[in-house]
Design a protein around this motif. Structure first.
Motif, PDB file in Angstrom:
ATOM      1  N   PRO A  19       0.718  -1.239  -0.065  1.00 31.62           N
ATOM      2  CA  PRO A  19       0.082   0.052  -0.229  1.00 31.62           C
ATOM      3  C   PRO A  19       0.876   1.264  -0.005  1.00 31.62           C
ATOM      4  O   PRO A  19       0.150   2.369  -0.232  1.00 31.62           O
ATOM      5  N   MET A  20       2.050   1.214   0.302  1.00 31.34           N
ATOM      6  CA  MET A  20       2.691   2.202   0.633  1.00 31.34           C
ATOM      7  C   MET A  20       4.001   2.645  -0.287  1.00 31.34           C
ATOM      8  O   MET A  20       4.688   3.904  -0.208  1.00 31.34           O
ATOM      9  N   TRP A  21       4.506   1.707  -1.111  1.00 34.98           N
ATOM     10  CA  TRP A  21       5.833   1.579  -1.945  1.00 34.98           C
ATOM     11  C   TRP A  21       5.828   3.128  -2.780  1.00 34.98           C
ATOM     12  O   TRP A  21       6.852   3.836  -2.699  1.00 34.98           O
ATOM     13  N   ASP A  22       4.848   3.157  -3.457  1.00 32.44           N
ATOM     14  CA  ASP A  22       4.855   4.412  -4.454  1.00 32.44           C
ATOM     15  C   ASP A  22       4.764   5.803  -3.692  1.00 32.44           C
ATOM     16  O   ASP A  22       5.482   6.809  -4.278  1.00 32.44           O
ATOM     17  N   GLY A  23       4.113   5.840  -2.775  1.00 33.92           N
ATOM     18  CA  GLY A  23       3.942   6.923  -1.817  1.00 33.92           C
ATOM     19  C   GLY A  23       5.407   7.495  -1.412  1.00 33.92           C
ATOM     20  O   GLY A  23       5.721   8.729  -1.357  1.00 33.92           O
ATOM     21  N   SER A  24       6.341   6.470  -0.908  1.00 33.77           N
ATOM     22  CA  SER A  24       7.389   6.740  -0.415  1.00 33.77           C
ATOM     23  C   SER A  24       8.379   7.708  -1.220  1.00 33.77           C
ATOM     24  O   SER A  24       9.058   8.352  -0.776  1.00 33.77           O
ATOM     25  N   GLU A  25       8.243   7.139  -2.558  1.00 34.53           N
ATOM     26  CA  GLU A  25       9.087   7.982  -3.640  1.00 34.53           C
ATOM     27  C   GLU A  25       8.690   9.175  -3.729  1.00 34.53           C
ATOM     28  O   GLU A  25       9.716  10.190  -4.353  1.00 34.53           O
ATOM     29  N   THR A  26       7.521   9.917  -3.271  1.00 33.74           N
ATOM     30  CA  THR A  26       7.198  11.385  -3.347  1.00 33.74           C
ATOM     31  C   THR A  26       8.229  12.134  -2.497  1.00 33.74           C
ATOM     32  O   THR A  26       8.499  13.391  -3.297  1.00 33.74           O
ATOM     33  N   PHE A  27       8.984  11.688  -1.531  1.00 29.93           N
ATOM     34  CA  PHE A  27       9.997  12.717  -0.992  1.00 29.93           C
ATOM     35  C   PHE A  27      11.286  12.656  -1.858  1.00 29.93           C
ATOM     36  O   PHE A  27      11.952  13.524  -1.563  1.00 29.93           O
ATOM     37  N   LEU A  28      11.474  11.496  -2.483  1.00 22.04           N
ATOM     38  CA  LEU A  28      12.731  11.689  -3.653  1.00 22.04           C
ATOM     39  C   LEU A  28      12.510  12.895  -4.616  1.00 22.04           C
ATOM     40  O   LEU A  28      13.352  13.649  -4.879  1.00 22.04           O
ATOM     41  N   VAL A  29      10.984  13.001  -4.978  1.00 10.10           N
ATOM     42  CA  VAL A  29      10.600  13.757  -5.989  1.00 10.10           C
ATOM     43  C   VAL A  29      10.835  15.403  -5.312  1.00 10.10           C
ATOM     44  O   VAL A  29      11.194  16.274  -5.930  1.00 10.10           O
ATOM     45  N   LEU A  30      10.462  15.516  -3.868  1.00  4.08           N
ATOM     46  CA  LEU A  30      10.264  16.432  -3.323  1.00  4.08           C
ATOM     47  C   LEU A  30      11.797  17.058  -3.027  1.00  4.08           C
ATOM     48  O   LEU A  30      12.037  18.460  -3.305  1.00  4.08           O
ATOM     49  N   GLY A  31      12.890  16.292  -2.552  1.00  2.88           N
ATOM     50  CA  GLY A  31      14.177  16.716  -2.542  1.00  2.88           C
ATOM     51  C   GLY A  31      14.896  17.190  -3.820  1.00  2.88           C
ATOM     52  O   GLY A  31      15.501  18.270  -3.904  1.00  2.88           O
ATOM     53  N   GLY A  32      14.314  16.260  -4.969  1.00  7.86           N
ATOM     54  CA  GLY A  32      15.082  16.787  -6.305  1.00  7.86           C
ATOM     55  C   GLY A  32      14.496  18.082  -6.752  1.00  7.86           C
ATOM     56  O   GLY A  32      15.059  19.040  -7.150  1.00  7.86           O
ATOM     57  N   ALA A  33      13.029  18.334  -6.599  1.00  5.68           N
ATOM     58  CA  ALA A  33      12.332  19.639  -6.844  1.00  5.68           C
ATOM     59  C   ALA A  33      13.006  20.463  -5.746  1.00  5.68           C
ATOM     60  O   ALA A  33      13.007  21.829  -6.537  1.00  5.68           O
ATOM     61  N   ALA A  34      13.165  20.769  -4.653  1.00  5.53           N
ATOM     62  CA  ALA A  34      13.796  21.610  -3.726  1.00  5.53           C
ATOM     63  C   ALA A  34      14.953  21.972  -4.493  1.00  5.53           C
ATOM     64  O   ALA A  34      15.492  23.175  -4.276  1.00  5.53           O
ATOM     65  N   LEU A  35      15.997  20.987  -4.695  1.00  2.07           N
ATOM     66  CA  LEU A  35      17.315  21.305  -5.317  1.00  2.07           C
ATOM     67  C   LEU A  35      17.048  22.215  -6.400  1.00  2.07           C
ATOM     68  O   LEU A  35      17.665  23.312  -6.635  1.00  2.07           O
ATOM     69  N   TYR A  36      16.219  21.804  -7.395  1.00  2.00           N
ATOM     70  CA  TYR A  36      16.073  22.458  -8.698  1.00  2.00           C
ATOM     71  C   TYR A  36      15.747  23.758  -8.488  1.00  2.00           C
ATOM     72  O   TYR A  36      16.288  24.765  -9.144  1.00  2.00           O
TER      73      TYR A  36
END
Length: 337
Positions: A52-69
């Motif tokens: 139930p959770m695996w794809d939601g966890s990767e939201t934070f990878l996107v968040l970190g990348g977007a913050a850097l960008y």
């Protein structure tokens, strides 16, 4: 008083990356542990604990990348060219494991399921290894001239960076093992308790070796730890790591269920804090600080408004996932079989 926005954005980026490591770490770790459990029933239960959770966890990878960008665009023009190959391979690994996760459940022929299991294992191992290599590359430094990457395309590759990749393997496997102790029962849980002991010892050994290698082989980091007068503030980190590993072994002996996972998360946090201590205030060691790499004040202010709204929503959503799907996962439960 004006807010120091680069510091705020460094905190948001660091938080996003750590939450990703915390949540997707045990997810990737279960992919690594798949290799040690060949029974279909065991693998089904392991998969269902994260379904139930695996794809939601990767939201934070996107968040970190977007913050850097958005907040530190210079980082994109330096770290990405310096680590193109491992980052691309990491994305390939994540794609493979994501596809395998879905298609394994839909594989009707018995002969195709092992192929998707192998893809899940390989994708998880590749993604975790590449994350560790990028971490090692970050620690050993990136050559920057006039705000641009100015070194070779394979400078990321070294014995140290590859060893950091192995360290991430062990960390994620220990997180996955702790999660499965918490979420399973019976024979599978017993096997995980047995496996947790060598994993906890290997984790301690990896942290010790990488820390020693870092302070002996990287003079800038050694100077920060030992020659700035702040050693007294840094000493609690290794002491707490030792205490947490002892606590994991003790909890496994006492058959505690939640404690091994919580303490493994604590060890991961302490390792992450050691990384931050080693490179602060640089985002791209040894030359670019958070202020050198920051975008304009107006850009960071605009992005902060959106993040102030979006970040709590993401945190609440993920928190609700874990609350709704709390409890044990057992053989025969519906899910990704």
């Amino acid at each position: 008083m004006q807010i120091d926005l680069p510091v705020v954005w460094a905190a948001i980026t660091g938080l996003g990356v750590f939450i990703y490591v915390m949540l997707d770490g045990f997810d990737l770790g279960i992919g690594l542990l798949f290799a040690f459990f060949e029974a279909k029933e065991d693998r089904d239960v392991m998969m269902n604990t994260i379904a139930p959770m695996w794809d939601g966890s990767e939201t934070f990878l996107v968040l970190g990348g977007a913050a850097l960008y958005g907040a530190f665009p210079v980082v994109y023009s330096t770290l990405l060219p310096a680590n193109y190959l491992p980052l691309i391979l990491m994305v390939v690994g994540l794609i493979f494991r994501g596809a395998a996760f879905e298609l394994r459940a839909k594989a009707k022929a018995k002969r195709t399921r092992p192929a998707w299991d192998l893809a899940f294992i390989t994708g998880s191992a590749l993604a975790a290894l590449c994350q560790g290599i990028v971490l090692g590359s970050l620690l050993q430094g990136t050559q920057v001239t006039d705000g641009r990457f100015s070194s070779g395309s394979f400078d990321w590759f070294s014995l140290f960076s590859v060893f950091c990749g192995f360290g991430v393997w062990v960390t994620y496997a220990a997180l996955g093992c702790g999660w499965l102790i918490l979420k399973t029962e019976g024979e599978l849980q017993r096997k995980m308790r047995v496996l947790m002991r060598p994993l906890a010892c290997a984790l301690l050994g990896m942290i010790g070796l990488i820390s020693l290698w870092t302070v002996l082989g990287l003079p800038a980091i050694s100077h920060r730890w030992f020659n700035t007068g702040n050693l007294g503030w840094f000493l609690p980190v290794p002491v707490l790591v030792l205490a947490c590993v002892w606590g994991i072994l003790h909890a496994v002996r006492r058959r505690h269920e939640a404690t091994p996972f919580v303490l493994t998360l604590a060890v991961s946090f302490l390792g992450y804090s050691g990384l931050l201590i080693s490179i602060w205030p640089h985002l791209v060691p040894p030359s670019l600080t958070i202020w050198d790499a920051a975008s304009s004040h107006a850009s960071q202010s605009f992005l902060l408004v959106g993040t102030t709204v979006a970040l709590p929503v993401i945190l609440i959503y993920n928190g609700m996932q874990y609350r709704v799907f709390r409890g044990k996962v057992r053989r025969g439960d519906g899910g990704y079989h």
